[in-house]
Design a protein around this motif. Structure first.
Motif, PDB file in Angstrom:
ATOM      1  N   GLU A 168       0.823  -1.228   0.038  1.00 21.15           N
ATOM      2  CA  GLU A 168       0.052   0.057   0.083  1.00 21.15           C
ATOM      3  C   GLU A 168       0.904   1.293  -0.133  1.00 21.15           C
ATOM      4  OE1 GLU A 168      -3.946   2.046   2.445  1.00 21.15           O
ATOM      5  OE2 GLU A 168      -2.892   0.116   3.271  1.00 21.15           O
ATOM      6  N   ALA A 172       1.549   3.884  -3.002  1.00 22.67           N
ATOM      7  CA  ALA A 172       1.089   5.370  -2.599  1.00 22.67           C
ATOM      8  C   ALA A 172       2.124   6.236  -3.181  1.00 22.67           C
ATOM      9  CB  ALA A 172       0.606   5.369  -1.348  1.00 22.67           C
ATOM     10  N   ASP A 175       1.831   7.330  -6.381  1.00 20.31           N
ATOM     11  CA  ASP A 175       0.297   8.217  -6.422  1.00 20.31           C
ATOM     12  C   ASP A 175      -0.446   7.090  -7.276  1.00 20.31           C
ATOM     13  OD1 ASP A 175       1.504  10.403  -5.523  1.00 20.31           O
ATOM     14  OD2 ASP A 175       2.000  11.259  -7.684  1.00 20.31           O
ATOM     15  N   TRP A 176      -0.442   5.733  -6.880  1.00 25.47           N
ATOM     16  CA  TRP A 176      -1.482   4.707  -7.614  1.00 25.47           C
ATOM     17  C   TRP A 176      -1.328   5.040  -9.110  1.00 25.47           C
ATOM     18  CZ3 TRP A 176      -2.433   0.985  -4.381  1.00 25.47           C
ATOM     19  CH2 TRP A 176      -2.644   1.377  -2.664  1.00 25.47           C
TER      20      TRP A 176
END
Length: 303
Positions: A168, A172, A175-176
């Motif tokens: 995750e 992230a 910025d995905w």
């Protein structure tokens, strides 16, 4: 050829002697639906241009067979390293793999998540991941080339991502980005402390992966049994069903909704001996559920 919802199965495939000349006959002999290859030295920084004739033959041969192709980047890649030269070489190696991927029709390039190496360097290491990957991901997006797939490590050594929940923050930090996905390795997960060998353990681990990154980020699975126990942090692959994970866990893997339609690649030691045909056949039997598991266990017992 796999149909929608199935998990196409194949293997990491040798290329010595020429990409098409080596990989396509190997894939044929193993009845592969997927091939994963190196496009340079797996433990070096060399970035060869490749043979255009072999590239075309490989791409056309994969299309004719319905083979899906993937590249595994050099095992030296570490975008979190405190050594600037290593970070620069790592980014250049990934850029090279993406270029080669476009040339051979690969869907994605797999790379290891990397390690901060030194105490107190994790925040800087993650900034390096962002600064290195975002330009590559943007360029891949513009060119319509392969995706990048981060593969969590077996743990230890201040890894930036080993357990699935670490994915995750890793995604992230970029910025995905839509060109960023995940490659899940069963041996790595087991070594990092996910007890996928326990009943329900593989299911729980894949559930946790989906909770961490969503249902659409898993784009490739490395199906490998393990020579070592859960939490060992040792990345030593074993033949499917012959290691510490065991065959039953792979029934769960092949049945989980997160893996529906996701290609599965074996990287077991079989390549060095008789090829991957048996491992691929075993996974296909295990995809049949309990009946397939009974068949595999019967065969392994020699009865």
């Amino acid at each position: 050829m796999a149909v929608d919802g199935d998990r196409p199965v194949g293997s990491h495939t040798p290329t010595s002697g020429g990409l098409a000349r080596a990989a396509l006959p190997y894939a044929d002999a193993a009845a592969s639906e997927v091939v994963q290859v190196y496009v340079g030295n797996s433990r070096g920084w060399a970035m060869p241009d490749g043979d255009p004739a072999q590239d075309v033959a490989f791409r056309d041969g994969c299309a004719e067979r319905g083979l899906r192709a993937y590249i595994h980047a050099s095992l030296l890649v570490n975008l979190g390293s405190p050594t600037a030269a290593t970070v620069e070489r790592s980014a250049a190696t990934l850029a090279h793999a993406l270029r080669r991927g476009r040339a051979i029709g690969a869907e994605a390039v797999v790379f290891h998540a990397g390690s901060a190496v030194d105490d107190g360097y994790a925040d800087t290491a993650m900034r390096q991941v962002r600064e290195s990957l975002l330009p590559l991901l943007d360029a891949a997006d513009a060119a319509g080339g392969p995706m990048l797939l981060v593969e969590p490590s077996a743990g230890g050594g201040r890894s930036l991502a080993s357990r699935v929940e670490h994915l995750e923050p890793y995604l992230a930090v970029v910025d995905w980005h839509p060109r960023m996905g995940v490659c899940f390795d069963t041996c790595h997960a087991f070594a990092a402390g996910h007890d996928v060998a326990a009943p329900g353990g593989m299911t729980a681990t894949l559930d946790a992966l989906v909770a961490a990154v969503g249902a659409d980020r898993l784009r490739l699975v490395h199906a490998n049994d393990s020579r070592d126990g859960c939490g060992s942090t040792r990345d030593r692959h074993e033949t499917i069903g012959a290691g510490m994970i065991g065959a039953a866990a792979f029934v769960e893997l092949m049945a989980h909704p997160a893996t529906a339609g996701v290609p599965v690649v074996v990287e077991t030691p079989s390549e060095k001996h008789v090829g991957h045909a048996a491992d691929i056949a075993t996974l296909r039997r295990l995809a049949d559920g309990p009946a397939g598991l009974a068949t595999v266990r019967h065969a392994s017992s020699g009865v």
